[in-house]
Design a protein around this motif. Sequence first.
Motif, PDB file in Angstrom:
ATOM      1  N   VAL A 176      -0.133 -45.265  50.658  1.00 24.79           N
ATOM      2  CA  VAL A 176       0.083 -44.323  49.557  1.00 24.79           C
ATOM      3  C   VAL A 176      -1.186 -43.511  49.356  1.00 24.79           C
ATOM      4  N   HIS A 177      -1.051 -42.194  49.276  1.00 24.55           N
ATOM      5  CA  HIS A 177      -2.183 -41.334  48.944  1.00 24.55           C
ATOM      6  C   HIS A 177      -2.168 -41.007  47.453  1.00 24.55           C
ATOM      7  N   VAL A 178      -3.348 -41.055  46.848  1.00 27.05           N
ATOM      8  CA  VAL A 178      -3.495 -40.630  45.448  1.00 27.05           C
ATOM      9  C   VAL A 178      -4.404 -39.412  45.414  1.00 27.05           C
ATOM     10  N   PRO A 179      -4.232 -38.519  44.439  1.00 30.91           N
ATOM     11  CA  PRO A 179      -5.094 -37.341  44.349  1.00 30.91           C
ATOM     12  C   PRO A 179      -6.528 -37.700  43.961  1.00 30.91           C
ATOM     13  N   SER A 180      -7.418 -36.739  44.144  1.00 32.29           N
ATOM     14  CA  SER A 180      -8.785 -36.892  43.652  1.00 32.29           C
ATOM     15  C   SER A 180      -8.772 -37.068  42.139  1.00 32.29           C
ATOM     16  N   ALA A 181      -9.821 -37.687  41.619  1.00 34.77           N
ATOM     17  CA  ALA A 181      -9.975 -37.822  40.173  1.00 34.77           C
ATOM     18  C   ALA A 181     -10.521 -36.521  39.596  1.00 34.77           C
ATOM     19  N   PRO A 182     -10.244 -36.221  38.329  1.00 31.15           N
ATOM     20  CA  PRO A 182     -10.687 -34.948  37.737  1.00 31.15           C
ATOM     21  C   PRO A 182     -12.186 -34.719  37.843  1.00 31.15           C
ATOM     22  N   GLU A 183     -12.982 -35.782  37.740  1.00 31.06           N
ATOM     23  CA  GLU A 183     -14.428 -35.601  37.779  1.00 31.06           C
ATOM     24  C   GLU A 183     -14.959 -35.269  39.173  1.00 31.06           C
ATOM     25  N   GLN A 184     -14.098 -35.352  40.179  1.00 29.95           N
ATOM     26  CA  GLN A 184     -14.519 -35.042  41.540  1.00 29.95           C
ATOM     27  C   GLN A 184     -14.342 -33.574  41.905  1.00 29.95           C
ATOM     28  N   VAL A 185     -13.577 -32.833  41.134  1.00 30.56           N
ATOM     29  CA  VAL A 185     -13.185 -31.486  41.538  1.00 30.56           C
ATOM     30  C   VAL A 185     -13.597 -30.469  40.483  1.00 30.56           C
ATOM     31  N   ALA A 186     -13.600 -29.208  40.907  1.00 30.57           N
ATOM     32  CA  ALA A 186     -13.880 -28.119  39.969  1.00 30.57           C
ATOM     33  C   ALA A 186     -12.689 -27.908  39.048  1.00 30.57           C
ATOM     34  N   ALA A 208      -5.894 -32.572  40.760  1.00 31.12           N
ATOM     35  CA  ALA A 208      -6.498 -33.866  40.453  1.00 31.12           C
ATOM     36  C   ALA A 208      -5.522 -34.678  39.612  1.00 31.12           C
ATOM     37  N   LEU A 209      -5.806 -35.975  39.508  1.00 28.74           N
ATOM     38  CA  LEU A 209      -4.986 -36.869  38.700  1.00 28.74           C
ATOM     39  C   LEU A 209      -5.890 -37.960  38.157  1.00 28.74           C
ATOM     40  N   ALA A 210      -5.697 -38.298  36.897  1.00 28.08           N
ATOM     41  CA  ALA A 210      -6.495 -39.364  36.291  1.00 28.08           C
ATOM     42  C   ALA A 210      -6.283 -40.680  37.036  1.00 28.08           C
ATOM     43  N   VAL A 211      -7.355 -41.435  37.192  1.00 27.37           N
ATOM     44  CA  VAL A 211      -7.277 -42.700  37.923  1.00 27.37           C
ATOM     45  C   VAL A 211      -6.274 -43.650  37.274  1.00 27.37           C
ATOM     46  N   GLU A 212      -6.187 -43.660  35.966  1.00 29.33           N
ATOM     47  CA  GLU A 212      -5.226 -44.516  35.283  1.00 29.33           C
ATOM     48  C   GLU A 212      -3.793 -44.174  35.700  1.00 29.33           C
ATOM     49  N   GLU A 213      -3.502 -42.887  35.865  1.00 29.27           N
ATOM     50  CA  GLU A 213      -2.167 -42.490  36.320  1.00 29.27           C
ATOM     51  C   GLU A 213      -1.932 -42.911  37.769  1.00 29.27           C
ATOM     52  N   SER A 214      -2.964 -42.821  38.591  1.00 31.89           N
ATOM     53  CA  SER A 214      -2.821 -43.298  39.970  1.00 31.89           C
ATOM     54  C   SER A 214      -2.554 -44.795  39.993  1.00 31.89           C
ATOM     55  N   ALA A 215      -3.211 -45.545  39.113  1.00 34.64           N
ATOM     56  CA  ALA A 215      -2.959 -46.985  39.028  1.00 34.64           C
ATOM     57  C   ALA A 215      -1.524 -47.260  38.587  1.00 34.64           C
TER      58      ALA A 215
END
Length: 209
Positions: free
Chosen positions: A162-172, A177-184
Amino acid sequence: MTVLLTGFAPFGGSATNPSWRAAGLVAGRRDDVVAVELPVEFGASLPALRAAIEAHGPDLVVCAGEAGGRDEVTPERVAINVVDARIPDNAGRQPVDVPVVAGGPAAYFTTLPVKAAVAAIQARGVPAAVSYTAGTYVCNQVFYGLMHLLATDFPALRGGFVHVPSAPEQVACGEPALAVEESATALEAVIDAALTTSEDLHVAAGTLN
């Protein structure tokens, strides 16, 4: 039941990897999940995966990785037998046009119910879609290597990637991006779908290009 859930170490200059952070969150709130961090190294990722399977004896294996540029959680449907690294791995290696497994099949399909997983993720309010390419970097190497292990050495196991998007703090600002909690939350939905679904949903989830 024991579920082995893997994520990756940071790579490509990033200080974090949302796949590992999300895996850790899931393992922290579920007794049936063991989380293991895999190295982003072509020479070490598959030995680490095999060692984790042998150490924990799981009934299900879900590997997760980061897909920068995507704005949905994407269960992967197919892994291909090729490595073509656009950037070096964390050990400085950059293999090009080599197989994941010499003499192995051209591709493997996941044994996770990806369409049911997407529906389960969406039901929890997280964007998701089936993906038909896991890339040609370490994520695809681990996905293909996992499926080869299941086909040859661990036939009783099911698994996939499963691929998850980058976290918001990683991108401009404004980039996907997607919050890590949502990826979890999404990874938990994938696990629950896999543990409760023996036959995938028969619904359209293909692409036109």
